[in-house]
Design an enzyme around this catalytic site. Structure first.
Site, PDB file in Angstrom:
ATOM      1  N   HIS A  83      -7.564 -32.001 -15.353  1.00 36.18           N
ATOM      2  CA  HIS A  83      -6.948 -33.222 -15.867  1.00 36.18           C
ATOM      3  C   HIS A  83      -6.678 -33.002 -17.341  1.00 36.18           C
ATOM      4  O   HIS A  83      -7.579 -32.677 -18.104  1.00 36.18           O
ATOM      5  CB  HIS A  83      -7.852 -34.437 -15.650  1.00 36.18           C
ATOM      6  CG  HIS A  83      -7.197 -35.702 -16.095  1.00 36.18           C
ATOM      7  ND1 HIS A  83      -6.442 -36.484 -15.252  1.00 36.18           N
ATOM      8  CD2 HIS A  83      -7.123 -36.280 -17.315  1.00 36.18           C
ATOM      9  CE1 HIS A  83      -5.954 -37.507 -15.922  1.00 36.18           C
ATOM     10  NE2 HIS A  83      -6.346 -37.405 -17.189  1.00 36.18           N
ATOM     11  N   CYS A  84      -5.423 -33.175 -17.749  1.00 35.84           N
ATOM     12  CA  CYS A  84      -5.046 -32.876 -19.135  1.00 35.84           C
ATOM     13  C   CYS A  84      -4.763 -34.170 -19.897  1.00 35.84           C
ATOM     14  O   CYS A  84      -3.783 -34.851 -19.607  1.00 35.84           O
ATOM     15  CB  CYS A  84      -3.810 -31.976 -19.149  1.00 35.84           C
ATOM     16  SG  CYS A  84      -3.232 -31.648 -20.815  1.00 35.84           S
ATOM     17  N   PRO A  85      -5.617 -34.539 -20.882  1.00 35.26           N
ATOM     18  CA  PRO A  85      -5.383 -35.780 -21.631  1.00 35.26           C
ATOM     19  C   PRO A  85      -4.099 -35.722 -22.474  1.00 35.26           C
ATOM     20  O   PRO A  85      -3.508 -36.748 -22.773  1.00 35.26           O
ATOM     21  CB  PRO A  85      -6.626 -35.901 -22.520  1.00 35.26           C
ATOM     22  CG  PRO A  85      -7.234 -34.543 -22.554  1.00 35.26           C
ATOM     23  CD  PRO A  85      -6.831 -33.839 -21.301  1.00 35.26           C
ATOM     24  N   ASN A  89      -2.085 -36.811 -17.507  1.00 30.18           N
ATOM     25  CA  ASN A  89      -1.776 -36.546 -16.109  1.00 30.18           C
ATOM     26  C   ASN A  89      -2.660 -35.380 -15.648  1.00 30.18           C
ATOM     27  O   ASN A  89      -3.177 -34.628 -16.472  1.00 30.18           O
ATOM     28  CB  ASN A  89      -0.293 -36.139 -16.003  1.00 30.18           C
ATOM     29  CG  ASN A  89       0.280 -36.338 -14.624  1.00 30.18           C
ATOM     30  OD1 ASN A  89      -0.422 -36.771 -13.711  1.00 30.18           O
ATOM     31  ND2 ASN A  89       1.549 -36.017 -14.459  1.00 30.18           N
TER      32      ASN A  89
END
Ligand SMILES: [Zn+2]
Ligand SMILES: [Zn+2]
Length: 256
Positions: A83-85, A89
């Site tokens: 999960h990439c802040p 997304n």
């Protein structure tokens, strides 16, 4: 000018695609009617006909191979990477390409900027006492700031980019890489050779990842276009024989 605009197009378009493309969830492409239908349909897509199919403990839906539950998005993500802040997304089956290409274009742009800016940067250091010999429109402070910023971003994003290129070339996700490393260690102890079942070799993995051949010619990999990956993310072709851990009684000592 054309090269610079191409890099900007690559950065902006891929970032936009990475943010706005859903990474893929288990219920994608299925009619939202009742839960029973979903369960059966997902199993059909997974080609799983066992009595006890793998199921997510949190969302209670069937769990296709390479799928993991994201605690931030609160759902199972197909071919979950992380999960990439920064893109707000998950990076998964349908947007991994855009994420990787965003990192690649941004790193290339940083290297190009640092290379083109090194002349003015050096001149700035030399002409500290004599402002009259400064031939550029860009203020000195901005040149220094941009050069340092490009170096810092290039190093940080470049490191991340190299890591994701390694994963792409070896057909692994970040999570799988940790698991594979663990299994590799066990294989080594047993004198066995580990093979990743999704690995089709570097060329095969690249063709698969960029959907080259079936969807478009090789140069589409260098065009910042929205090109979906191969497959629905619930079932994957397997090239290597794979390594299945044998948890039989003879092997228990190895796992302690
Ligand atoms: Zn789940
Ligand atoms: Zn997520």
């Amino acid at each position: 000018m054309a090269w610079s605009l191409y890099l900007v197009w690559g950065i902006v378009a891929n970032y936009y695609y990475a943010v706005t493309t859903p990474p893929g969830s288990v219920l994608d492409g299925l009619a939202a009617e009742n839960e029973g239908t979903h369960f059966q349909d997902v199993l059909m897509e997974m080609e799983t006909f066992t009595e006890f199919p793998p199921t997510c403990k949190r969302c209670h839906l069937p769990k296709p191979e390479r799928t993991h539950h994201c605690s931030v998005c609160k759902k199972c993500i197909l071919k979950y990477d992380h999960h990439c802040p920064w893109i707000h997304n998950c990076v998964g089956h349908f947007n991994h390409r855009y994420f990787l290409m965003f990192l690649t274009y941004l790193t290339t742009a940083c290297i190009y900027f640092v290379y083109m800016g090194i002349g003015p940067f050096m001149l700035m250091a030399e002409s500290e006492e004599n402002l009259a010999i400064w031939p550029y429109r860009m203020p000195k402070g901005l040149v220094a700031f941009s050069e340092v910023l490009a170096c810092a971003i290039g190093l940080a994003v470049g490191g991340m980019g190299c890591w994701h290129w390694y994963l792409t070339l070896t057909a692994q996700t970040t999570l799988e890489q940790y698991n594979n490393n663990y299994i590799k260690g066990i294989c080594k102890k047993k004198g066995d050779r580990f093979s990743n079942m999704y690995d089709f070799g570097i060329i095969g993995n690249l063709l698969d990842f960029f959907n080259i051949g079936r969807r478009g010619p090789w140069y589409t990999a260098f065009l910042p276009l929205r090109i979906p990956p191969i497959g629905n993310g619930k079932r994957f072709d397997k090239g290597g024989r794979g390594y299945v851990l044998d948890f039989g009684p003879d092997d228990e000592d190895d796992l302690v």
